[in-house]
Design a protein around this motif. Structure first.
Motif, PDB file in Angstrom:
ATOM      1  N   TYR A  50     -13.248  63.033   8.880  1.00 11.81           N
ATOM      2  CA  TYR A  50     -13.088  62.181  10.219  1.00 11.81           C
ATOM      3  C   TYR A  50     -11.694  62.552  10.609  1.00 11.81           C
ATOM      4  CZ  TYR A  50     -12.431  58.716  13.984  1.00 11.81           C
ATOM      5  OH  TYR A  50     -12.402  58.174  15.250  1.00 11.81           O
ATOM      6  N   ARG A  51     -11.769  63.084  11.882  1.00 13.74           N
ATOM      7  CA  ARG A  51     -10.601  63.062  12.494  1.00 13.74           C
ATOM      8  C   ARG A  51     -10.355  62.654  14.046  1.00 13.74           C
ATOM      9  NH1 ARG A  51      -7.188  67.553  12.494  1.00 13.74           N
ATOM     10  NH2 ARG A  51      -6.366  66.903  14.216  1.00 13.74           N
ATOM     11  N   HIS A  52      -9.329  62.315  14.749  1.00 12.50           N
ATOM     12  CA  HIS A  52      -9.318  62.423  16.081  1.00 12.50           C
ATOM     13  C   HIS A  52      -7.909  62.565  16.520  1.00 12.50           C
ATOM     14  CE1 HIS A  52      -8.190  58.025  15.557  1.00 12.50           C
ATOM     15  NE2 HIS A  52      -7.184  58.363  16.175  1.00 12.50           N
ATOM     16  N   ASP A  53      -7.782  62.895  17.846  1.00 10.58           N
ATOM     17  CA  ASP A  53      -6.310  63.404  18.456  1.00 10.58           C
ATOM     18  C   ASP A  53      -5.551  62.174  19.129  1.00 10.58           C
ATOM     19  OD1 ASP A  53      -6.997  65.766  17.432  1.00 10.58           O
ATOM     20  OD2 ASP A  53      -8.069  66.388  19.203  1.00 10.58           O
ATOM     21  N   GLY A  54      -5.933  61.249  19.220  1.00 10.87           N
ATOM     22  CA  GLY A  54      -5.349  60.145  19.846  1.00 10.87           C
ATOM     23  C   GLY A  54      -6.191  59.298  20.415  1.00 10.87           C
ATOM     24  N   PRO A  55      -5.717  58.326  21.548  1.00 14.45           N
ATOM     25  CA  PRO A  55      -4.478  58.296  22.134  1.00 14.45           C
ATOM     26  C   PRO A  55      -3.371  57.840  21.328  1.00 14.45           C
ATOM     27  CG  PRO A  55      -5.853  56.769  23.184  1.00 14.45           C
ATOM     28  CD  PRO A  55      -6.695  57.454  22.135  1.00 14.45           C
ATOM     29  N   SER A  56      -2.351  57.580  22.016  1.00 17.17           N
ATOM     30  CA  SER A  56      -1.139  56.717  21.439  1.00 17.17           C
ATOM     31  C   SER A  56      -1.689  55.453  20.920  1.00 17.17           C
ATOM     32  CB  SER A  56      -0.129  56.885  22.301  1.00 17.17           C
ATOM     33  OG  SER A  56       1.060  55.952  21.905  1.00 17.17           O
ATOM     34  N   LEU A  57      -1.235  55.058  19.675  1.00 18.35           N
ATOM     35  CA  LEU A  57      -1.361  53.499  19.305  1.00 18.35           C
ATOM     36  C   LEU A  57      -0.518  52.703  20.097  1.00 18.35           C
ATOM     37  CD1 LEU A  57      -0.890  53.942  15.431  1.00 18.35           C
ATOM     38  CD2 LEU A  57      -2.837  53.129  16.684  1.00 18.35           C
ATOM     39  N   ALA A  58       0.806  52.988  20.539  1.00 17.95           N
ATOM     40  CA  ALA A  58       1.449  52.186  21.523  1.00 17.95           C
ATOM     41  C   ALA A  58       0.843  52.214  22.946  1.00 17.95           C
ATOM     42  CB  ALA A  58       2.904  52.857  21.598  1.00 17.95           C
ATOM     43  N   ASP A  59       0.380  50.982  23.443  1.00 22.03           N
ATOM     44  CA  ASP A  59      -0.020  50.751  24.811  1.00 22.03           C
ATOM     45  C   ASP A  59       0.729  51.058  25.860  1.00 22.03           C
ATOM     46  OD1 ASP A  59      -1.740  50.092  26.884  1.00 22.03           O
ATOM     47  OD2 ASP A  59      -2.762  48.620  25.846  1.00 22.03           O
ATOM     48  N   ARG A  90       0.847  50.083  28.778  1.00 20.27           N
ATOM     49  CA  ARG A  90       0.982  48.816  29.592  1.00 20.27           C
ATOM     50  C   ARG A  90       1.793  47.685  28.924  1.00 20.27           C
ATOM     51  NH1 ARG A  90      -5.114  48.517  32.584  1.00 20.27           N
ATOM     52  NH2 ARG A  90      -5.818  50.498  31.912  1.00 20.27           N
ATOM     53  N   THR A  91       2.219  47.796  27.863  1.00 22.18           N
ATOM     54  CA  THR A  91       3.052  46.792  27.277  1.00 22.18           C
ATOM     55  C   THR A  91       4.291  47.371  26.463  1.00 22.18           C
ATOM     56  OG1 THR A  91       1.753  46.774  25.247  1.00 22.18           O
ATOM     57  CG2 THR A  91       1.553  45.116  26.957  1.00 22.18           C
ATOM     58  N   ALA A  92       4.388  48.661  26.503  1.00 23.26           N
ATOM     59  CA  ALA A  92       5.321  49.520  26.174  1.00 23.26           C
ATOM     60  C   ALA A  92       6.738  49.458  26.774  1.00 23.26           C
ATOM     61  CB  ALA A  92       5.248  51.082  25.834  1.00 23.26           C
ATOM     62  N   THR A  93       8.012  49.411  26.120  1.00 17.72           N
ATOM     63  CA  THR A  93       9.196  49.140  26.742  1.00 17.72           C
ATOM     64  C   THR A  93       9.875  50.361  27.006  1.00 17.72           C
ATOM     65  OG1 THR A  93      10.233  48.937  24.493  1.00 17.72           O
ATOM     66  CG2 THR A  93       9.452  46.879  25.473  1.00 17.72           C
ATOM     67  N   ALA A  94       9.229  51.434  26.856  1.00 14.61           N
ATOM     68  CA  ALA A  94       9.681  52.821  27.243  1.00 14.61           C
ATOM     69  C   ALA A  94       8.638  53.665  27.523  1.00 14.61           C
ATOM     70  CB  ALA A  94      10.551  53.457  26.107  1.00 14.61           C
ATOM     71  N   PRO A  95       8.804  54.861  28.175  1.00 12.78           N
ATOM     72  CA  PRO A  95       7.584  55.756  28.424  1.00 12.78           C
ATOM     73  C   PRO A  95       6.778  56.241  26.937  1.00 12.78           C
ATOM     74  CG  PRO A  95       9.154  56.458  29.577  1.00 12.78           C
ATOM     75  CD  PRO A  95       9.584  55.490  28.539  1.00 12.78           C
ATOM     76  N   VAL A  96       5.386  56.195  27.113  1.00 11.38           N
ATOM     77  CA  VAL A  96       4.655  56.652  26.004  1.00 11.38           C
ATOM     78  C   VAL A  96       4.270  58.066  26.196  1.00 11.38           C
ATOM     79  CG1 VAL A  96       2.589  56.282  24.507  1.00 11.38           C
ATOM     80  CG2 VAL A  96       3.968  54.107  25.463  1.00 11.38           C
ATOM     81  N   THR A  97       4.668  58.874  25.245  1.00 14.11           N
ATOM     82  CA  THR A  97       4.270  60.334  25.576  1.00 14.11           C
ATOM     83  C   THR A  97       3.602  60.999  24.429  1.00 14.11           C
ATOM     84  OG1 THR A  97       6.375  61.093  24.655  1.00 14.11           O
ATOM     85  CG2 THR A  97       6.513  60.471  27.168  1.00 14.11           C
ATOM     86  N   GLU A  98       3.377  60.408  23.475  1.00 12.87           N
ATOM     87  CA  GLU A  98       2.860  61.267  22.143  1.00 12.87           C
ATOM     88  C   GLU A  98       1.516  60.512  21.943  1.00 12.87           C
ATOM     89  OE1 GLU A  98       4.060  61.564  17.335  1.00 12.87           O
ATOM     90  OE2 GLU A  98       4.486  59.467  18.503  1.00 12.87           O
ATOM     91  N   ASP A  99       0.678  61.500  21.625  1.00 10.44           N
ATOM     92  CA  ASP A  99      -0.831  61.058  20.979  1.00 10.44           C
ATOM     93  C   ASP A  99      -0.840  60.912  19.538  1.00 10.44           C
ATOM     94  OD1 ASP A  99      -2.204  61.150  23.486  1.00 10.44           O
ATOM     95  OD2 ASP A  99      -2.843  63.197  23.164  1.00 10.44           O
ATOM     96  N   ASP A 100      -1.417  59.932  18.962  1.00 12.26           N
ATOM     97  CA  ASP A 100      -1.325  59.606  17.719  1.00 12.26           C
ATOM     98  C   ASP A 100      -2.564  59.955  16.868  1.00 12.26           C
ATOM     99  OD1 ASP A 100       1.478  58.488  17.614  1.00 12.26           O
ATOM    100  OD2 ASP A 100       0.449  56.490  18.579  1.00 12.26           O
ATOM    101  N   GLU A 101      -2.240  61.419  16.067  1.00  9.75           N
ATOM    102  CA  GLU A 101      -3.466  61.786  15.662  1.00  9.75           C
ATOM    103  C   GLU A 101      -3.631  61.118  13.986  1.00  9.75           C
ATOM    104  OE1 GLU A 101      -3.898  66.141  12.838  1.00  9.75           O
ATOM    105  OE2 GLU A 101      -2.122  65.429  13.772  1.00  9.75           O
ATOM    106  N   TYR A 102      -4.972  61.012  13.603  1.00  8.92           N
ATOM    107  CA  TYR A 102      -5.475  60.451  12.598  1.00  8.92           C
ATOM    108  C   TYR A 102      -6.522  61.280  11.948  1.00  8.92           C
ATOM    109  CZ  TYR A 102      -8.151  57.541   9.262  1.00  8.92           C
ATOM    110  OH  TYR A 102      -8.821  57.004   8.375  1.00  8.92           O
ATOM    111  N   TRP A 103      -6.538  61.396  10.625  1.00  3.92           N
ATOM    112  CA  TRP A 103      -7.513  62.160   9.871  1.00  3.92           C
ATOM    113  C   TRP A 103      -7.814  61.578   8.462  1.00  3.92           C
ATOM    114  CZ3 TRP A 103      -5.864  64.176   5.389  1.00  3.92           C
ATOM    115  CH2 TRP A 103      -4.475  64.764   5.315  1.00  3.92           C
ATOM    116  N   ARG A 104      -8.955  61.697   7.916  1.00  7.65           N
ATOM    117  CA  ARG A 104      -9.095  61.320   6.563  1.00  7.65           C
ATOM    118  C   ARG A 104     -10.277  62.088   6.275  1.00  7.65           C
ATOM    119  NH1 ARG A 104     -13.653  59.919   4.396  1.00  7.65           N
ATOM    120  NH2 ARG A 104     -12.808  58.048   3.362  1.00  7.65           N
ATOM    121  N   TYR A 105     -10.313  62.533   4.729  1.00  9.98           N
ATOM    122  CA  TYR A 105     -11.435  63.016   4.233  1.00  9.98           C
ATOM    123  C   TYR A 105     -11.409  62.602   2.643  1.00  9.98           C
ATOM    124  CZ  TYR A 105      -8.002  66.353   2.238  1.00  9.98           C
ATOM    125  OH  TYR A 105      -6.959  66.819   1.530  1.00  9.98           O
TER     126      TYR A 105
END
Length: 622
Positions: A201-210, A212-227
């Motif tokens: 399994y894998r996906h490219d994002g989006p960011s874990l940090a939301d 709408r409630t972040a205290t700074a701009p969210v610019t990074e997508d958070d990748e995840y994979w497992r096999y």
């Protein structure tokens, strides 16, 4: 006829002795409704006095379930902290914490001793190789020892039962760059059977940090994979004696974020487990003996600006050797007894709080008896003693009552529980406290199950849980804070479930949980609301417009959560649409739209849930 989401009720579901049998095993013996988790002394489905939910392989496939934690959202009494794939998942049963829920896979006890407290993180556990999931709610320490204050989640994997070789495969793709697939090969010849499963399994994002409630701009997508891989092999050496090997291995990678901001931190995790088991069953099926040896290992490496260049290492190993014996006279009484040797070991090398290598051993014995003094009435009692090499001995007990009459079963249970402190809590160079003792608990429930043919099933329960001597983090301990033991918790609530099939082409499922969770952190006798969600519910309507097609509309509701770090979440309801079409006996296509109305919500504060997302795939078997 297939149905979409399991409903958390197998009315009059029972238990066998300690065998970790597969659902196929049970079906082959005509015991589809047997529950293997709830007791080690009873064999009749109508004799179980515990609240149990069962999810079958067909329901997992029909619900298009990828991660096990997702289907647990629909189990009464269970609260899951995330619906993001691969995200840190906390699973609570009846107001427990994640480290108070015991997980089993084919008899292997899962739990990472290198965590703050020994516990299993179900973040990466997928459903591709699963035949059956049983969720046993309430204090179970008298049978399962530490980690079972809230309950037990028992997973039974698929097993070949027919001669020949069969291959199952599935592939799907969808939003956020998601790719998911797996294949299993199952075979049986004479006394030998095997299964081997590979998944990814894998996906490219989006960011874990939301954002709408972040205290700074969210610019990074958070990748995840497992096999990973899993498998099992069995040998029936004789009609009375059989052996089994089983296990799994997986690798995963996750980007990490703070509650309200992006970070560059990541974690790589490797998990594996294996077990060897031997079973003896007498000719009259009254005497059953099981011997199990198992190992579970979890290795986490954290990378970031404040970690070692080679990563902060947390490696935990849990070894277990257990013997379970049961004898059922088929009359007034049946008994079970057994013992367990367990070793937990952790190896920690970190910049965060220091290095240490420690282990702890626990020896346990238990006994259980089931009495049948009258027609339809069953009483069970169990007791256990655990002897820990670091902090001494503690005992637990449990009793249940079940009375079955016609379509009704009335049940009640009461028991005590215990939770050992974790090696990190005891020995971490910065935050540990070697004087910690075991937490204790007591709790029970009363309820009724109703089963009217195949058209209506109802389950209702009232439950309560009390915990004391809870281990908490005390920021005032010098020099930087540390663990102490003075917390108290009380929880109570109601679990309801209903499944109905009013028409051959229509099925309705409904679950609902109310939980009142309070804490007394100052030991002044004043309990305050912990802020956990009080209400959760799941509803599903399934229709079969034609024989080969199935459509389901599912809604999940969750109350506001005030207990999370950094802020509070609002109540929300999310609607999903699922469908499938069987092209032939061996080929099925399926698809789903998650968050159909693109609702903005947070399961845990600061973590972005997925917006409207679409996925599609195909299953084949030959």
């Amino acid at each position: 006829m297939k149905t979409i989401y399991f409903f958390p009720l197998l009315a009059f579901s029972g238990a066998v002795s300690a065998h970790a049998e597969s659902a196929d095993d049970l079906a082959a013996e005509g015991r589809e409704n047997i529950v293997v988790t709830a007791s080690r002394a009873t064999t009749e489905p109508r004799e179980i006095g515990s609240a149990v939910s069962v999810v079958t392989q067909e329901q997992l496939a029909s619900g298009q379930v990828t991660f096990v934690k997702d289907v647990l959202q629909d189990v009464p009494g269970v609260l899951v902290s995330t619906d993001r794939p691969g995200n840190y998942a906390s699973v609570s049963i009846r107001g427990s914490n994640n480290d108070e829920v015991l997980w089993l896979v084919d008899g292997i006890e899962l739990g990472d001793p290198s965590s703050t407290s020994t516990q299993f993180q179900s973040d990466h556990l997928i459903a591709a190789d699963i035949a059956r999931i049983e969720v046993l709610r309430g204090n179970q320490s008298s049978l399962y020892g530490s980690d079972a204050i809230g309950g037990v989640i028992n997973i039974i994997t698929q097993r070949a039962t027919e001669e020949g070789v069969k291959v199952n495969a599935e592939a799907q793709a969808g939003s956020h760059g998601t790719l998911n697939g797996g294949a299993s090969i199952l075979g049986k010849t004479g006394p030998l059977d095997f299964r081997l499963t590979a998944t990814g399994y894998r996906h490219d994002g989006p960011s874990l940090a939301d954002p709408r409630t972040a205290t700074a701009p969210v610019t990074e997508d958070d990748e995840y994979w497992r096999y990973g891989f899993s498998g099992r092999a069995g040998l029936e050496a004789s009609p009375n004696l059989s052996f089994q090997l089983n296990g799994f291995w997986l690798d995963s990678f996750s980007d990490l974020d703070n509650t309200t901001s992006d970070t560059l931190n990541t974690v790589k995790k490797r998990e594996y487990a294996f077990a060897g088991q031997g079973f003896y069953r007498s000719d009259d099926d009254k005497l059953n003996v099981k011997l199990t040896g198992s190992r579970y290992v979890a290795r986490r490496l954290y990378f970031g600006t404040s970690n070692r260049p080679e990563g902060d290492l947390y490696k935990g190993t849990k070894d277990s050797l257990s013997l379970d014996v049961s004898y059922d006279t088929g009359g007034l009484a049946s008994i079970a007894a057994g013992g367990n040797l367990e070793r937990e070991k952790t190896d920690q090398e970190t910049y965060y709080s220091g290095d240490f290598l420690e282990k702890i051993n626990t020896r346990s014995v238990y006994g259980e008896i089931a009495l049948r003094p009258a027609e339809g009435l069953t009483l069970t009692g169990a007791a256990r003693i655990d002897d820990n090499s670091r902090f001494g001995t503690f005992d637990t007990y449990r009793g249940t009552i079940a009375y079955a009459a016609g379509p009704f079963k009335f049940r009640a249970s009461y028991g005590t529980g215990a939770k050992s402190p974790g090696l990190y809590q005891l020995f971490d160079p910065t935050y540990g406290n070697p004087d910690l003792k075991a937490e204790t608990s007591r709790g029970g429930d009363i309820g009724v199950d109703v089963a009217l043919a195949d058209t209506l099933s109802i389950q209702a329960s009232y439950f309560f849980l009390r915990k004391k001597n809870e281990i908490v983090f005390d920021g005032s301990r010098p020099p930087y804070g540390g663990y102490d033991q003075w917390g108290r918790t009380r929880a109570s609530g109601v679990e309801l479930g209903l499944t109905a099939e009013p028409l051959p082409w229509l099925k309705l499922n409904q679950s609902f949980t109310y939980t009142d969770h309070e804490t007394d952190d100052d030991l002044d006798g004043t309990y305050v609301d912990s802020g956990r969600p009080k209400y959760t519910a799941s509803s599903a309507i399934t229709v079969l417009p034609v024989e080969q097609a199935e459509l389901t509309l599912r809604a999940r509701f969750r109350d506001k959560d005030l207990s999370g770090y950094g802020g509070a979440t609002s109540a929300y309801a999310v609607v999903d649409l699922l469908g499938s079409y069987r092209i032939s006996e061996n080929v099925e296509i399926f698809g789903r739209v998650v968050n159909l109305f693109d609702k903005w919500y947070q399961v845990s504060y600061g973590t972005a849930a997925l917006g409207r997302s679409a996925y599609g795939g195909v299953r084949v078997s030959f």
